[in-house]
Enzyme design. Structure first.
Site, PDB file in Angstrom:
ATOM      1  N   ASP A 193     -23.432  27.998 -13.944  1.00  0.00           N
ATOM      2  CA  ASP A 193     -22.580  29.154 -13.696  1.00  0.00           C
ATOM      3  C   ASP A 193     -22.546  29.456 -12.181  1.00  0.00           C
ATOM      4  OD1 ASP A 193     -21.301  31.649 -15.258  1.00  0.00           O
ATOM      5  OD2 ASP A 193     -22.602  32.488 -13.730  1.00  0.00           O
ATOM      6  N   ASP A 319     -16.416  26.327 -23.823  1.00  0.00           N
ATOM      7  CA  ASP A 319     -16.771  27.417 -22.910  1.00  0.00           C
ATOM      8  C   ASP A 319     -15.666  28.468 -22.873  1.00  0.00           C
ATOM      9  OD1 ASP A 319     -17.550  28.978 -20.664  1.00  0.00           O
ATOM     10  OD2 ASP A 319     -18.555  27.243 -19.789  1.00  0.00           O
ATOM     11  N   HIS A 347     -20.765  28.040 -23.089  1.00  0.00           N
ATOM     12  CA  HIS A 347     -21.086  28.258 -21.680  1.00  0.00           C
ATOM     13  C   HIS A 347     -22.577  28.084 -21.391  1.00  0.00           C
ATOM     14  CE1 HIS A 347     -20.465  29.610 -17.624  1.00  0.00           C
ATOM     15  NE2 HIS A 347     -21.314  30.607 -17.755  1.00  0.00           N
TER      16      HIS A 347
END
Length: 368
Positions: A193, A319, A347
């Site tokens: 991320d 995701d 994710h």
């Protein structure tokens, strides 16, 4: 986490941090065991999991960094730059109680043939070192040395996210750790991320200490580009991110936001749509606000520093936070050495596909 900003959808909150209370009751073991043997096995798993959690907590409370000396996994093939799929063939339920390391079929890893067997895990926005607990356990089985970082204002780091004003301040636990490495020592950086921007920043500062960099559903930026710039290129069509964002204004409502908190009731759909229920509950009680200023900061990346580090990208096709189309856009704009795809991963593949993720991490670590 992917970021979408709209003045019409912002929820303004004063400097008081929103409490991280779970809206979902934790029912850790929902599956009924039909025999005493199965019950005994489950009890052993619970004891093992509690021991791991206790060890993580103890080591975190005695420093900003988690250090582990063990871990491992299976190997895939090596080759040219290609996009390929790697995932477990076993059908897993999203309520799968635990990943049992003892059930993994691990091939022997020859650490003497690797440039480094020290893997440094860097979490994404709102997460902490805690999110890597499955990955840490699996890597330890293969005798890797693992370090999980709590970035500033994350995990158990005591700093307030509202008052973290720069990317350098946010990544200080990571850069501080890299400074302590002895001359000649190298690590493999793994960023998830927003952690992708963080490891990129570290690669620019310490190129000789980073053997490889692995981006997992992460912001992989170009020079003079911010995380906000990248996520602004692709509209989140389902609007889920906008609904989940709660902006915090520690300096007053007439000033820019200081942090972003996520609506805990939307975490499952946004970040954990393929993950076990227990990990959704863990995230709901553990995630913290994300400092806003670092998201706005443009990176300065050079070919001589950042460009000399070997990069790899792991896509997550299910995701909802950073859609795979946006991941591929980043890959096309700044191509890494090799791209992998984790079939069925949301994710947070360290929750939804921990074994498949582990295998890829080991494969990349073994690449020459």
């Amino acid at each position: 986490m992917g970021l979408c900003f709209s003045t019409n959808s912002r929820t303004r909150t004063h400097s008081k941090r929103v409490s991280n209370q779970s809206t979902t009751p934790l029912n850790r073991w929902s599956r009924v065991r039909s025999s005493s043997a199965k019950k005994d096995q489950l009890d052993d798993v619970v004891i093992q999991e509690h021991a791991i959690a206790a060890a993580l907590l103890f080591q975190q409370r005695n420093g900003d960094v988690l250090r582990f000396d063990r871990s491992s996994s299976a190997r895939c093939s090596n080759g040219d730059i290609v996009r390929r799929s790697c995932g477990s063939r076993r059908r897993r339920s999203v309520v799968d109680p635990v990943v049992q390391a003892q059930l993994m079929v691990n091939q022997e890893v020859n650490h003497d043939e690797m440039e480094t067997s020290h893997i440094v895990l860097v979490h994404g926005g709102g997460f902490g070192a805690w999110c890597w607990y499955k990955t840490i356990a699996l890597l330890q089985e293969c005798k890797f040395k693992v370090t999980a970082i709590d970035l500033s204002g994350s995990g158990i780091d005591l700093r307030d996210a509202n008052f973290i004003e720069s990317l350098s301040q946010y990544v200080k636990p990571l850069t501080g750790f890299l400074k302590t490495l002895a001359d000649g020592d190298k690590v493999i950086l793994v960023g998830h991320d927003f952690g992708g921007a963080c490891i990129s920043y570290a690669m620019e500062l310490f190129p000789t200490k980073v053997a490889k960099a692995i981006f997992i559903a992460a912001s992989m930026l170009k020079t003079r580009q911010s995380t906000l710039d990248m996520f602004s290129l692709k509209e989140n069509t389902n609007g889920l991110m906008r609904q989940a964002q709660n902006f915090l204004y520690a300096n007053g409502n007439n000033q820019p936001p200081t942090a972003i908190d996520l609506d805990k009731s939307l975490l499952k759909d946004l970040l954990l749509n393929q993950s076990p229920a227990k990990d959704v509950a863990l995230a709901c009680v553990s995630m913290r606000p994300i400092p806003f200023s670092p998201i706005l900061e443009k990176l300065s990346l050079s070919d001589s520093n950042y460009g000399r580090v070997r990069r790899f990208y792991i896509e997550t096709p299910e995701d909802n936070a950073i859609p795979v189309t946006l991941q591929q856009m980043m890959i096309n704009q700044s191509p890494p050495e090799k791209v992998f795809r984790l079939k069925g991963a949301d994710h947070c593949p360290f929750f939804s596909k921990p074994q498949a993720l582990h295998k890829l991490l080991v494969e990349i670590a073994k690449m020459k």
